[in-house]
Design a protein around this motif. Structure first.
Motif, mmCIF file in Angstrom:
data_model
loop_
_atom_site.group_PDB
_atom_site.id
_atom_site.type_symbol
_atom_site.label_atom_id
_atom_site.label_comp_id
_atom_site.label_asym_id
_atom_site.label_seq_id
_atom_site.Cartn_x
_atom_site.Cartn_y
_atom_site.Cartn_z
ATOM 1 N N THR A 98 0.854 -1.187 0.000
ATOM 2 C CA THR A 98 0.000 0.000 0.000
ATOM 3 C C THR A 98 0.892 1.238 0.000
ATOM 4 O O THR A 98 1.685 1.436 0.918
ATOM 5 N N PHE A 99 0.772 2.044 -1.039
ATOM 6 C CA PHE A 99 1.637 3.231 -1.101
ATOM 7 C C PHE A 99 0.999 4.421 -0.403
ATOM 8 O O PHE A 99 -0.191 4.431 -0.097
ATOM 9 N N GLY A 100 1.840 5.411 -0.108
ATOM 10 C CA GLY A 100 1.395 6.601 0.591
ATOM 11 C C GLY A 100 1.445 7.825 -0.309
ATOM 12 O O GLY A 100 1.864 7.752 -1.471
ATOM 13 N N PHE A 101 1.015 8.953 0.250
ATOM 14 C CA PHE A 101 1.067 10.230 -0.459
ATOM 15 C C PHE A 101 2.112 11.089 0.243
ATOM 16 O O PHE A 101 2.051 11.260 1.468
ATOM 17 N N GLN A 132 13.091 12.803 -10.986
ATOM 18 C CA GLN A 132 12.960 14.234 -11.252
ATOM 19 C C GLN A 132 11.488 14.596 -11.070
ATOM 20 O O GLN A 132 10.671 14.351 -11.956
ATOM 21 N N ILE A 133 11.150 15.139 -9.927
ATOM 22 C CA ILE A 133 9.750 15.446 -9.636
ATOM 23 C C ILE A 133 9.637 16.864 -9.079
ATOM 24 O O ILE A 133 10.566 17.356 -8.435
ATOM 25 N N ALA A 134 8.521 17.496 -9.324
ATOM 26 C CA ALA A 134 8.345 18.901 -8.951
ATOM 27 C C ALA A 134 7.066 19.138 -8.165
ATOM 28 O O ALA A 134 6.637 20.276 -8.009
ATOM 29 N N ASN A 135 6.460 18.057 -7.693
ATOM 30 C CA ASN A 135 5.202 18.205 -6.937
ATOM 31 C C ASN A 135 5.040 16.969 -6.054
ATOM 32 O O ASN A 135 5.750 15.968 -6.224
ATOM 33 N N PRO A 136 4.087 17.020 -5.104
ATOM 34 C CA PRO A 136 3.840 15.839 -4.262
ATOM 35 C C PRO A 136 3.568 14.599 -5.116
ATOM 36 O O PRO A 136 3.083 14.700 -6.249
ATOM 37 N N VAL A 137 3.899 13.442 -4.537
ATOM 38 C CA VAL A 137 3.819 12.184 -5.295
ATOM 39 C C VAL A 137 3.208 11.082 -4.441
ATOM 40 O O VAL A 137 3.148 11.178 -3.212
ATOM 41 N N PHE A 138 2.805 10.029 -5.102
ATOM 42 C CA PHE A 138 2.493 8.763 -4.438
ATOM 43 C C PHE A 138 3.804 7.979 -4.388
ATOM 44 O O PHE A 138 4.503 7.875 -5.409
ATOM 45 N N ASP A 186 3.495 9.864 -10.272
ATOM 46 C CA ASP A 186 3.323 11.321 -10.338
ATOM 47 C C ASP A 186 1.858 11.676 -10.599
ATOM 48 O O ASP A 186 1.343 11.424 -11.695
ATOM 49 N N PRO A 187 1.186 12.269 -9.624
ATOM 50 C CA PRO A 187 -0.227 12.640 -9.823
ATOM 51 C C PRO A 187 -0.418 13.649 -10.956
ATOM 52 O O PRO A 187 -1.474 13.653 -11.594
ATOM 53 N N ALA A 215 1.223 8.196 -13.391
ATOM 54 C CA ALA A 215 2.184 7.353 -14.119
ATOM 55 C C ALA A 215 3.374 7.067 -13.206
ATOM 56 O O ALA A 215 3.731 7.875 -12.345
ATOM 57 N N VAL A 216 3.986 5.890 -13.400
ATOM 58 C CA VAL A 216 5.181 5.567 -12.634
ATOM 59 C C VAL A 216 6.352 6.345 -13.242
ATOM 60 O O VAL A 216 6.549 6.343 -14.460
#
Ligand code: FES
Length: 158
Positions: A84-87, A101-107, A117-118, A123-124
């Motif tokens: 079970t993944f989190g936010f 490389q992410i620029a916003n909150p993620v799962f 990436d929401p 998408a993974v």
């Protein structure tokens, strides 16, 4: 990790029983949940489908101006091995841990560090998950959401 009814029956050598009982299984039960109000606010819920409980998030995304926009609803079971993944709002820390490389909150799945990436429809973007998060469909009811279905194959690991 939850044991699914089909796996339980197979373990008893009764996998054929699942085929016999298939027409009598409960279908998905629509679920009303509060609609998240703020950008990046996540609401947790559970959804019943075919006798199994699926944990979910309804997440409010920003629109183009940064104001509260659409809601994304995803199943929290990781498509890798069903953890079970989190936010995670601390996406900078997730980026440092995973190299994503992410620029916003993620799962974020802590079992083997898959990142979804929401802002890209879950998408993974890093890790071993073979696909993005499974998705729910919902209807917007103003201050509430009606979660209506879960995509076929959700929770099935290949
Ligand atoms: S179960 Fe989620 S990354 Fe392995």
């Amino acid at each position: 990790m939850a044991l699914r009814r089909s796996d339980f029956l197979k373990g008893l050598g009764l996998g054929w029983l699942g085929l016999v009982l298939a027409p009598f299984k409960a279908r998905a039960a629509p679920r009303v949940v509060p609609k998240p109000k703020q950008v990046w606010e996540a609401v947790e819920f559970d959804f019943e489908k075919n006798g199994e409980t699926f944990p979910g998030y309804a997440l409010r995304l920003p629109d183009a101006s940064g104001a509260p926009g659409d809601v994304l609803s995803v199943c929290r079971l990781c498509p890798h091995e069903r953890c079970t993944f989190g936010f995670e709002t601390n996406f900078e820390a997730v980026g440092r841990m995973t190299g994503a490389q992410i620029a916003n909150p993620v799962f974020f799945c802590r079992c083997h560090m898959s990142v979804f990436d929401p802002s890209k429809q879950a998408a993974v973007v890093s890790g071993p998950a073979p696909r993005g998060a499974w998705r729910f469909t919902h209807e917007d009811k103003g201050t509430q959401l009606l979660i209506t279905s879960l995509e076929d194959g959700a929770g099935t690991i290949k």
